[in-house]
Scaffold this active site. Structure first.
Site, PDB file in Angstrom:
ATOM      1  N   GLU A  50       0.824  -1.208   0.000  1.00  0.00           N
ATOM      2  CA  GLU A  50       0.000   0.000   0.000  1.00  0.00           C
ATOM      3  C   GLU A  50       0.858   1.259   0.000  1.00  0.00           C
ATOM      4  O   GLU A  50       0.483   2.268  -0.625  1.00  0.00           O
ATOM      5  CB  GLU A  50      -0.948  -0.005   1.194  1.00  0.00           C
ATOM      6  CG  GLU A  50      -2.133  -0.936   1.044  1.00  0.00           C
ATOM      7  CD  GLU A  50      -1.783  -2.412   1.204  1.00  0.00           C
ATOM      8  OE1 GLU A  50      -2.547  -3.267   0.716  1.00  0.00           O
ATOM      9  OE2 GLU A  50      -0.738  -2.706   1.820  1.00  0.00           O
ATOM     10  N   HIS A  99     -11.638  -6.073   7.189  1.00  0.00           N
ATOM     11  CA  HIS A  99     -12.248  -5.671   5.925  1.00  0.00           C
ATOM     12  C   HIS A  99     -13.432  -4.717   6.094  1.00  0.00           C
ATOM     13  O   HIS A  99     -13.923  -4.186   5.104  1.00  0.00           O
ATOM     14  CB  HIS A  99     -12.745  -6.904   5.151  1.00  0.00           C
ATOM     15  CG  HIS A  99     -11.688  -7.911   4.864  1.00  0.00           C
ATOM     16  ND1 HIS A  99     -11.330  -8.901   5.757  1.00  0.00           N
ATOM     17  CD2 HIS A  99     -10.886  -8.083   3.784  1.00  0.00           C
ATOM     18  CE1 HIS A  99     -10.367  -9.638   5.240  1.00  0.00           C
ATOM     19  NE2 HIS A  99     -10.076  -9.168   4.043  1.00  0.00           N
TER      20      HIS A  99
END
Length: 693
Positions: free
Chosen positions: A431, A499
């Site tokens: 990321e 998530h």
């Protein structure tokens, strides 16, 4: 790996005529004079609060900078990179004045002087560096990828031999940023030069703690698609030869190169560092390797005589003293100015974003067409991305699994087939690498649309997110990196701590980012298109539960529909209570309020947020309930509640209330999840309580 050549022979070689040795000698002397001035006068006088000497690093840096002459090159350094900046032509009064926090310069007194930037319009820019070690690598990789895109896809010949150059110390090669950039550069074979200055210490920690054996070049010898050069950065002939070889390799489009030069750090990490962790013998050995006497020995008798060398030193000292006088005469910027340039205010930045390349947004409307078949948010987002890719060749989409797979939420399905792997592509699993390369691309004038697969996965990229958002402010509007960062998140059927997080407030706490939280397909189109055509970085939050939710379906509002940020929408109107919400909570609030006369306000954006609509409504209904999926403590609802209490307290007939998640991660089991997430029943009960107060 190219090892050091015979040093005795290198001193007898004639200086390489490709280098301007007189200018190199002058700039090294300027750098030394600046370090001496700061350490002997400006720091003791408390006019400079952070000082990092470049002595020992200076000669090779100046030589490297002299090889960067193209306007399409870019370099990103770190806190010991002022000599390189001098070689690019930064005004000496800026270099000194920025360290003193004076008006003008790199940041108008907003940032530490060693955290520099230099637009250098018409020459090689120094990209805004970060105060975090290793954060300079991935933006430079992004610039290098933009260079490759401009010349290979857009066919812009002026990028032919251009490259991105990044400077880092031996300690920085242990950071995530270094390895992320190395992966990007080598897998994509990018025109990028990693210039590693190995002084054997990261503050007080030996390089052997950062890299096994203390030599990153030796350890990377077998790294594929990476050309390795290594040698002594204190020997003029050797440093010149290696720098010339490294830059020539990258400019010839042979892929990335890592050049490691061993240099001494002749002062502490900073002025306050006494270096007690070094033995006296080691310190003496460092001074014995001082490149300045070696440079003098190399030049005097070959292209200079003693008098000219002394004249260069005197000229450098005189220039630095004059620069000090000019810097001190600048004074301090007005405190009121420090509030400016968090976002674009109509005054265009010098570097970064498509607007600086002549882009003009197409005509748009804020009135939706409102006709045709209702489509879900997935289709709406995909159709908007498709349209902007079609009409704007600067737009690029990338992230994990967004290519052939089409994204784990199917948002980008089919776009790679239509626009090719150069414009819609998968990335390595990093990321920091995803967002960092987007920063570099945006600085180069592209419109990057990176995706973080789930909200929780943004954590490794937080440093790059923060640095991107503050860029315009901390460079005083010299640089900006507009992009659209797509982040799916929130619950969907079930939850879990990895998530299903929302936590939008964290992005609001990163100054410089606009934050969109659409609840439906129409708003998603308008806000996404606003970001893609705008001039600020945007976090575009895609709630997983709403991507295919029937309530969120709307007719496609048209290819010209743009929704301005900061404009909320009332989805119900009434006079008993004001309910403020966003995202997946909007339909729940509508359902909970159907038996009441209520204003339901969908904020649609959190930065900026429509304070005026909320206050107008609260002053009329005299009650306020805030509903959001994020945690109670420190959630954005607390900000709204504080503003209502500050500005509409005397209008209230009941306390300002909130219905939120408790202060826990999202539970996985659906029964537990439905208990934790604000439900229609909980919202209705709170409405009833406030209305009856």
């Amino acid at each position: 790996m190219a090892e050091a050549s015979d040093r005795t022979m290198s001193r007898t070689n004639a200086p390489d005529p490709a280098f301007d040795w007189r200018r190199i000698a002058y700039l090294v002397q300027v750098s030394r004079a600046m370090d001496r001035l700061e350490e002997e006068r400006l720091v003791p006088e408390k006019k400079v609060l952070y000082q990092f000497s470049a002595r020992g690093h200076d000669m090779a840096q100046v030589m490297l900078g002299s090889r960067l002459t193209g306007a399409k090159d870019a370099v990103c350094g770190y806190y010991r990179s002022r000599p390189m900046l001098l070689s690019l032509g930064v005004p000496l009064e800026d270099a000194l004045g920025s360290g003193m926090g004076r008006a003008g310069g790199y940041s108008d007194g907003r940032d530490i002087g060693v955290v520099f930037n230099y637009p250098n319009v018409g020459g090689t820019p120094a990209l805004p560096m970060s105060g975090g070690v290793g954060a300079q690598y991935t933006p430079t990789a992004g610039w290098a990828q933009a260079v490759e895109y401009y010349r290979s896809v857009l066919g812009e010949k002026e990028f032919g031999g251009s490259m991105g150059v990044v400077l880092g110390g031996d300690a920085s090669v242990a950071t995530n940023g270094f390895w992320a950039a190395l992966t990007i550069a080598t897998t994509q074979k990018l025109p990028m030069l990693f210039y590693i200055e190995d002084n054997q210490y990261g503050i007080s920690v030996p390089s052997s703690y950062q890299t096994p054996g203390g030599n990153i070049a030796r350890n990377l010898e077998s790294f594929q698609n990476l050309h390795i050069l290594s040698g002594d950065g204190t020997e003029p002939a050797e440093a010149a030869r290696l720098i010339e070889m490294a830059t020539a390799h990258v400019r010839a489009r042979k892929g990335p190169c890592l050049l490691r030069l061993a240099v001494p750090r002749l002062q502490g990490h900073s002025f306050q560092d006494t270096q007690t962790y070094k033995s006296e013998e080691f310190v003496q050995s460092e001074w014995a390797r001082d490149p300045l006497p070696k440079l003098k020995s190399y030049l005097v008798g070959s292209i200079l005589d003693e008098a000219e060398w002394d004249g260069i030193a005197a000229k450098a000292a005189e220039a630095v003293e004059k620069a000090r006088e000019e810097a001190e005469a600048r004074g301090v910027s007005s405190p009121e100015n420090v509030l400016r340039h968090v976002f674009y205010e109509g005054e265009l930045q010098q570097v970064g974003g498509q607007w600086t390349h002549g882009y003009t947004p197409p005509p748009s409307t804020d009135v939706p067409a409102g006709q045709g078949q209702r489509i879900n948010m997935v289709t709406a987002i995909r159709r908007t991305l498709d349209r902007e890719l079609e009409i704007n060749p600067r737009v690029l989409l990338f992230g994990e699994d967004i290519g052939p797979k089409g994204g784990v939420h199917a948002v980008t399905m089919g776009l790679q087939d239509k626009y090719g792997v150069e414009r819609v592509f998968d990335t390595s699993l990093s990321e920091e690498g995803i967002v960092g390369r987007a920063v570099g691309m945006a600085l180069a004038g592209l419109v990057p649309v990176p995706e973080i697969q789930f909200r929780k996965y943004a954590e490794p990229a937080i440093e790059q997110i923060n640095d991107c958002g503050t860029m315009r402010w901390r460079t005083n509007n010299r640089f900006a990196a507009p992009m659209v960062l797509r982040i799916p998140g929130g619950f969907f059927k079930c939850g879990d701590p990895w998530h299903s997080q929302t936590n939008e407030v964290q992005f609001v706490h990163n100054p410089g980012w606009m934050v969109a939280v659409p609840s439906n397909a129409e708003d998603a189109v308008g806000l996404l298109r606003a970001g893609l055509r705008g001039n600020d970085p945007v976090v575009f939050f895609e709630h997983r539960a709403m991507l295919d939710d029937p309530w969120a379906r709307r007719p496609y509002p048209g290819d010209d529909y743009v929704l301005p940020f900061g404009r909320a929408k009332k989805t119900r109107e009434g006079d008993q209570i004001t309910i403020v919400t966003w995202g997946a909570m909007v339909p729940r609030c509508e359902e909970a309020a159907k038996d009441f006369s209520a204003d339901v306000i969908d904020l649609r954006t959190l930065m900026p947020w429509d304070k005026e609509m909320v206050l107008e409504s609260v002053r009329r209904t005299r009650r306020c309930l805030i509903v959001h999926e994020d945690l109670l403590t420190g959630g954005f609802g607390a900000e709204i509640a504080a503003v209502v209490a500050d500005e509409a307290f005397l209008d209230l007939d009941a306390p300002v209330a909130r219905v939120t998640m408790p202060d826990i991660p999202s539970p996985h089991n659906p029964v537990l999840l439905n208990w934790a997430v604000p439900s229609v029943e909980r919202i209705r009960a709170k409405i009833d309580e406030l209305v009856g107060f």
